[in-house]
Design an enzyme around this catalytic site. Sequence first.
Site, PDB file in Angstrom:
ATOM      1  N   LEU A 103       0.826  -1.217   0.000  1.00 28.75           N
ATOM      2  CA  LEU A 103       0.000   0.000   0.000  1.00 28.75           C
ATOM      3  C   LEU A 103       0.858   1.265   0.000  1.00 28.75           C
ATOM      4  O   LEU A 103       2.024   1.228   0.417  1.00 28.75           O
ATOM      5  CB  LEU A 103      -0.878   0.029   1.270  1.00 28.75           C
ATOM      6  CG  LEU A 103      -1.940  -1.061   1.435  1.00 28.75           C
ATOM      7  CD1 LEU A 103      -2.606  -0.915   2.808  1.00 28.75           C
ATOM      8  CD2 LEU A 103      -2.979  -0.973   0.321  1.00 28.75           C
TER       9      LEU A 103
ATOM     10  N   SER B 164       1.821  -1.739  -7.255  1.00 24.38           N
ATOM     11  CA  SER B 164       1.532  -2.950  -8.060  1.00 24.38           C
ATOM     12  C   SER B 164       0.479  -3.837  -7.385  1.00 24.38           C
ATOM     13  O   SER B 164       0.786  -4.932  -6.919  1.00 24.38           O
ATOM     14  CB  SER B 164       2.823  -3.725  -8.347  1.00 24.38           C
ATOM     15  OG  SER B 164       3.668  -3.874  -7.241  1.00 24.38           O
TER      16      SER B 164
HETATM   17  P1  ADP Z   1       5.618   3.927   0.262  1.00 24.64           P
HETATM   18  O1  ADP Z   1       6.849   4.124  -0.582  1.00 24.64           O
HETATM   19  O2  ADP Z   1       5.296   2.476   0.479  1.00 24.64           O
HETATM   20  O3  ADP Z   1       4.442   4.719  -0.213  1.00 24.64           O
HETATM   21  P2  ADP Z   1       7.068   5.488   2.206  1.00 24.64           P
HETATM   22  O4  ADP Z   1       8.380   4.785   2.268  1.00 24.64           O
HETATM   23  O5  ADP Z   1       6.976   6.738   1.371  1.00 24.64           O
HETATM   24  O6  ADP Z   1       5.941   4.442   1.735  1.00 24.64           O
HETATM   25  O7  ADP Z   1       6.576   5.849   3.695  1.00 24.64           O
HETATM   26  C1  ADP Z   1       6.655   4.935   4.760  1.00 24.64           C
HETATM   27  C2  ADP Z   1       6.647   5.664   6.121  1.00 24.64           C
HETATM   28  O8  ADP Z   1       6.645   4.695   7.155  1.00 24.64           O
HETATM   29  C3  ADP Z   1       7.878   6.526   6.342  1.00 24.64           C
HETATM   30  O9  ADP Z   1       7.478   7.707   7.014  1.00 24.64           O
HETATM   31  C4  ADP Z   1       8.770   5.637   7.239  1.00 24.64           C
HETATM   32  O10 ADP Z   1       9.637   6.383   8.055  1.00 24.64           O
HETATM   33  C5  ADP Z   1       7.732   4.891   8.080  1.00 24.64           C
HETATM   34  N1  ADP Z   1       8.196   3.577   8.585  1.00 24.64           N
HETATM   35  C6  ADP Z   1       8.125   3.144   9.867  1.00 24.64           C
HETATM   36  N2  ADP Z   1       8.652   1.907  10.010  1.00 24.64           N
HETATM   37  C7  ADP Z   1       9.063   1.527   8.791  1.00 24.64           C
HETATM   38  C8  ADP Z   1       9.708   0.353   8.303  1.00 24.64           C
HETATM   39  N3  ADP Z   1      10.019  -0.697   9.084  1.00 24.64           N
HETATM   40  N4  ADP Z   1      10.014   0.311   6.997  1.00 24.64           N
HETATM   41  C9  ADP Z   1       9.708   1.351   6.164  1.00 24.64           C
HETATM   42  N5  ADP Z   1       9.107   2.485   6.563  1.00 24.64           N
HETATM   43  C10 ADP Z   1       8.779   2.593   7.877  1.00 24.64           C
END
Ligand code: ADP
Length: 190
Positions: free
Chosen positions: A18, A91
């Site tokens: 997501l 995806s």
């Molecule tokens: P996506 O690319 O899936 O849309 P993002 O990477 O942009 O998501 O955002 C994920 C958010 O969740 C970030 O703010 C990140 O710091 C937080 N987060 C907390 N724990 C994790 C983790 N284990 N792995 C990845 N992101 C994490």
Amino acid sequence: MEDGTRFGRGFTLWFTGLSGAGKTTIAEIVEKELRRRIGMVEVLDGDIVRTNLSKGLGFSREDRDTNVLRIGFVANLLTRNGVGVIVSAISPFKEVRDRVRRDIGDDFIEIFVDAPLAVCAERDVKGLYKKAFAGEILQFTGVSDPYEPPSAPELHIKTAEETPQESARRVTAKLEELGYLGRVEEPSRV
Ligand code: ADP
């Protein structure tokens, strides 16, 4: 697979999940680590691809599938030429992910970046969930459009339960286990 037998081969790490699950965050950490440890690395980020290669595509099932197939096509070319590819794209549809898996073959490594919808919405990194719940964005994955989780991903990461560094470490550990990366000596534990 014995340790090291795939050393030097290309691969595609395919992060699916997501919006806000953590794909981009983990991909960035893994990218840095791979640049340090192997020669050629390339990142294909869904949001960026939609501004160039897939410019003009929308969010219908057909357009989403086209976008994923384009990313898969490029990932396949790079993988065949020894590049470590990192794909970060929602995806949402299993069938088209599985088609990319068939095209790339054994070097396709699917990583389910999983966090409950409520956690993604609470993080709301890009402010999109607020708009989606308000009905201002239609066809938003997880809210008003489906997400089909992988049934047998090579790795299932639950980002609400660990730090991004821990998640990224599990990805590189998987590459070591599969033999694409040499193992790094663990610092001795007390
Ligand atoms: P996506 O690319 O899936 O849309 P993002 O990477 O942009 O998501 O955002 C994920 C958010 O969740 C970030 O703010 C990140 O710091 C937080 N987060 C907390 N724990 C994790 C983790 N284990 N792995 C990845 N992101 C994490």
